[in-house]
Design a protein around this motif. Structure first.
Motif, PDB file in Angstrom:
ATOM      1  N   UNK A 217      -8.439  11.797  -2.435  1.00  0.00           N
ATOM      2  CA  UNK A 217      -9.070  10.520  -2.057  1.00  0.00           C
ATOM      3  C   UNK A 217     -10.493  10.423  -1.563  1.00  0.00           C
ATOM      4  N   UNK A 218     -10.835  11.599  -0.756  1.00  0.00           N
ATOM      5  CA  UNK A 218     -12.200  11.727  -0.223  1.00  0.00           C
ATOM      6  C   UNK A 218     -13.129  11.981  -1.128  1.00  0.00           C
ATOM      7  N   UNK A 219     -12.678  12.697  -2.191  1.00  0.00           N
ATOM      8  CA  UNK A 219     -13.567  13.204  -3.269  1.00  0.00           C
ATOM      9  C   UNK A 219     -14.029  11.710  -4.301  1.00  0.00           C
ATOM     10  N   UNK A 220     -12.818  11.068  -4.368  1.00  0.00           N
ATOM     11  CA  UNK A 220     -13.045  10.049  -5.305  1.00  0.00           C
ATOM     12  C   UNK A 220     -13.932   8.562  -4.677  1.00  0.00           C
ATOM     13  N   UNK A 221     -13.850   8.763  -3.167  1.00  0.00           N
ATOM     14  CA  UNK A 221     -14.598   7.888  -2.588  1.00  0.00           C
ATOM     15  C   UNK A 221     -16.245   8.136  -2.657  1.00  0.00           C
ATOM     16  N   UNK A 222     -16.301   9.343  -2.508  1.00  0.00           N
ATOM     17  CA  UNK A 222     -17.813  10.147  -2.346  1.00  0.00           C
ATOM     18  C   UNK A 222     -18.320   9.867  -3.921  1.00  0.00           C
ATOM     19  N   UNK A 223     -17.536  10.103  -4.860  1.00  0.00           N
ATOM     20  CA  UNK A 223     -17.959   9.831  -6.230  1.00  0.00           C
ATOM     21  C   UNK A 223     -17.773   8.285  -6.890  1.00  0.00           C
ATOM     22  N   UNK A 224     -17.317   7.670  -5.829  1.00  0.00           N
ATOM     23  CA  UNK A 224     -17.252   6.122  -5.982  1.00  0.00           C
ATOM     24  C   UNK A 224     -16.451   5.909  -7.511  1.00  0.00           C
ATOM     25  N   UNK A 225     -15.339   6.738  -7.604  1.00  0.00           N
ATOM     26  CA  UNK A 225     -14.428   6.706  -8.850  1.00  0.00           C
ATOM     27  C   UNK A 225     -13.367   5.741  -8.836  1.00  0.00           C
ATOM     28  N   UNK A 226     -13.571   4.422  -8.943  1.00  0.00           N
ATOM     29  CA  UNK A 226     -12.724   3.548  -8.792  1.00  0.00           C
ATOM     30  C   UNK A 226     -11.099   3.591  -9.347  1.00  0.00           C
ATOM     31  N   UNK A 227     -11.319   4.455 -10.602  1.00  0.00           N
ATOM     32  CA  UNK A 227      -9.992   4.641 -11.375  1.00  0.00           C
ATOM     33  C   UNK A 227      -9.219   5.593 -10.542  1.00  0.00           C
ATOM     34  N   UNK A 228      -9.832   6.661  -9.821  1.00  0.00           N
ATOM     35  CA  UNK A 228      -9.112   7.685  -9.041  1.00  0.00           C
ATOM     36  C   UNK A 228      -8.666   6.891  -7.822  1.00  0.00           C
ATOM     37  N   UNK A 229      -9.493   6.310  -7.192  1.00  0.00           N
ATOM     38  CA  UNK A 229      -9.020   5.722  -6.021  1.00  0.00           C
ATOM     39  C   UNK A 229      -7.637   5.185  -6.347  1.00  0.00           C
ATOM     40  N   UNK A 230      -7.816   4.292  -7.178  1.00  0.00           N
ATOM     41  CA  UNK A 230      -6.520   3.382  -7.431  1.00  0.00           C
ATOM     42  C   UNK A 230      -5.239   4.235  -7.938  1.00  0.00           C
ATOM     43  N   UNK A 231      -5.523   5.271  -8.764  1.00  0.00           N
ATOM     44  CA  UNK A 231      -4.497   6.038  -8.971  1.00  0.00           C
ATOM     45  C   UNK A 231      -3.848   7.009  -8.122  1.00  0.00           C
ATOM     46  N   UNK A 232      -4.656   7.364  -7.067  1.00  0.00           N
ATOM     47  CA  UNK A 232      -4.194   8.152  -6.080  1.00  0.00           C
ATOM     48  C   UNK A 232      -3.725   7.121  -4.983  1.00  0.00           C
ATOM     49  N   UNK A 233      -4.153   6.220  -4.772  1.00  0.00           N
ATOM     50  CA  UNK A 233      -3.432   4.991  -3.716  1.00  0.00           C
ATOM     51  C   UNK A 233      -1.992   4.764  -4.236  1.00  0.00           C
ATOM     52  N   UNK A 234      -1.725   4.508  -5.470  1.00  0.00           N
ATOM     53  CA  UNK A 234      -0.631   4.039  -6.192  1.00  0.00           C
ATOM     54  C   UNK A 234       0.465   5.186  -5.976  1.00  0.00           C
ATOM     55  N   UNK A 235      -0.079   6.325  -6.413  1.00  0.00           N
ATOM     56  CA  UNK A 235       0.881   7.498  -6.305  1.00  0.00           C
ATOM     57  C   UNK A 235       1.317   7.689  -4.889  1.00  0.00           C
ATOM     58  N   UNK A 236       0.569   7.464  -3.857  1.00  0.00           N
ATOM     59  CA  UNK A 236       0.696   7.888  -2.791  1.00  0.00           C
ATOM     60  C   UNK A 236       1.611   6.782  -1.991  1.00  0.00           C
ATOM     61  N   UNK A 237       1.406   5.595  -2.280  1.00  0.00           N
ATOM     62  CA  UNK A 237       2.253   4.564  -2.020  1.00  0.00           C
ATOM     63  C   UNK A 237       3.873   4.656  -2.500  1.00  0.00           C
ATOM     64  N   UNK A 238       3.838   5.026  -3.768  1.00  0.00           N
ATOM     65  CA  UNK A 238       5.086   5.321  -4.473  1.00  0.00           C
ATOM     66  C   UNK A 238       5.731   6.449  -3.733  1.00  0.00           C
ATOM     67  N   UNK A 239       5.127   7.407  -3.434  1.00  0.00           N
ATOM     68  CA  UNK A 239       5.836   8.697  -2.712  1.00  0.00           C
ATOM     69  C   UNK A 239       6.331   8.059  -1.377  1.00  0.00           C
ATOM     70  N   UNK A 240       5.661   7.184  -0.683  1.00  0.00           N
ATOM     71  CA  UNK A 240       6.026   6.780   0.602  1.00  0.00           C
ATOM     72  C   UNK A 240       7.550   6.063   0.476  1.00  0.00           C
ATOM     73  N   UNK A 241       7.350   4.947  -0.780  1.00  0.00           N
ATOM     74  CA  UNK A 241       8.616   4.255  -0.976  1.00  0.00           C
ATOM     75  C   UNK A 241       9.641   5.223  -1.374  1.00  0.00           C
ATOM     76  N   UNK A 242       9.408   6.353  -1.984  1.00  0.00           N
ATOM     77  CA  UNK A 242      10.376   7.185  -2.363  1.00  0.00           C
ATOM     78  C   UNK A 242      11.221   7.918  -1.166  1.00  0.00           C
ATOM     79  N   UNK A 243      10.338   7.913  -0.161  1.00  0.00           N
ATOM     80  CA  UNK A 243      11.140   8.481   0.895  1.00  0.00           C
ATOM     81  C   UNK A 243      12.119   7.388   1.659  1.00  0.00           C
TER      82      UNK A 243
END
Ligand code: DP6
Length: 324
Positions: A217-243
């Motif tokens: 995510x830090x890398x994606x923010x630095x590169x202003x890569x919105x696609x990656x920001x969205x994808x990583x955020x979604x994956x992380x949220x789903x991993x949290x809900x999987x707990x």
């Protein structure tokens, strides 16, 4: 109105905080990273009163007991730091649907910490203010700052603080908040994370997941890569809900609406639109999109989810004194 009036905005975690290694100090197991939002905020003022007990007001009315009790604990902590015994009047106006998984405790305790900083003339800098806000609610640590904010988990009171890592000013990232329910959640985040930590067999992998997601995510923010920001955020949220799904007993904040919306976003992405979800401790969804796709995505959501309230949000600022 008085000169302690402080406004703090809520934030949405893109890398989630879900679990405390020290619940007394509210020290999390892992770092988290959020985006402060402009549309949802809390304004709080405080003053000393010549009475036996504190008075807590929420949206111009005496606050419900659970809310007042939590605020009072925080006031006790701040009084203790300042060797004070004086009762305090707290007046809070919440421009966030309280307890619907929209992190009203984040803006709430950040604004309260900010206001008490003036009331007690503590002169705390922003980093120290984030430490103070953490004692009210973990996510409040991050609401002291604007833009993208990282909360370092730390190992003691002083080392667990937040910091702005990017103002997000030029970032064409937009958030559409989709609120299906503004009813208070059945399991508070405090309780939910406790249950996940102590009973999910997958919790032991969570810190590694977060570490990997955070680096990406830090890398994606630095590169202003919105696609990656969205994808990583979604994956992380789903991993949290999987707990939560794998806790014993299992629980979930999702409703059928939440799941349906996740599948709709998948379809939108297949059509080439940028649309990812992040979800906190409630059924509501925050859709991450871009300035260029936002109008289409919002219209789509409006048409397909007429039962929901959609709000268009931008990256927001840090804490502010409202009355100078
Ligand atoms: C899912 O900050 O509400 O929103 O520290 O117990 O008050 P307490 O919890 P809280 O938890 C927020 C959890 C989350 C994820 C996040 O904001 O990082």
């Amino acid at each position: 109105m008085n000169n302690t009036q402080t406004t703090a905005h809520t934030n949405i975690a893109l890398i989630k905080y879900w679990g405390k290694k020290d619940s007394q100090l509210r020290l999390p197991y892992n770092d988290s990273l959020s985006l402060t939002l402009d549309g949802y905020y809390t304004t709080t003022s405080t003053k000393f009163i010549d009475q036996a007990d504190d008075q807590i007001w929420l949206n111009q009315k005496p606050a419900p007991l659970a809310f007042a009790t939590r605020v009072q604990h925080f006031l006790d902590y701040v009084r203790q730091l300042n060797h004070s015994k004086q009762a305090i009047l707290v007046q809070t106006d919440n421009h966030v649907p309280t307890a619907a998984g929209l992190a009203s405790s984040a803006s709430g305790f950040a604004a309260l910490a900010g206001s008490l900083n003036y009331l007690f003339q503590m002169h705390l800098d922003l980093k120290t203010l984030s430490i103070l806000a953490r004692h009210g609610s973990g996510s409040a640590t991050r609401s002291i700052f604007g833009g993208f904010v990282r909360w370092y988990h730390g190992h003691d009171d002083q080392s667990s603080f937040a910091e702005e890592i990017d103002g997000a000013d030029q970032m064409p990232l937009r958030i559409i908040s989709v609120v299906f329910s503004d009813q208070p959640k059945k399991i508070s985040s405090t309780k939910g994370m406790q249950q996940a930590v102590s009973t999910s067999p997958f919790y032991r992998t969570w810190p590694t997941t977060v570490q990997q997601d955070l680096t990406a995510m830090l890398q994606a923010i630095k590169q202003r890569d919105l696609e990656q920001i969205g994808l990583i955020a979604q994956n992380n949220a789903l991993a949290m809900h999987a707990l939560n799904w794998t806790a014993r007993p299992a629980f979930s904040y999702f409703t059928m609406d939440t799941i349906h919306l996740l599948t709709s976003l998948n379809e939108l992405r297949q059509k080439g639109y940028l649309a990812y979800a992040t979800i906190d401790a409630g059924p509501n969804v925050k859709v991450l999109t871009s300035t260029s796709d936002a109008a289409f995505v919002q219209q789509y959501l409006y048409q397909n989810y007429p039962q929901a309230t959609t709000t268009f949000l931008k990256p927001g600022p840090g804490i502010k004194k409202t009355v100078l």
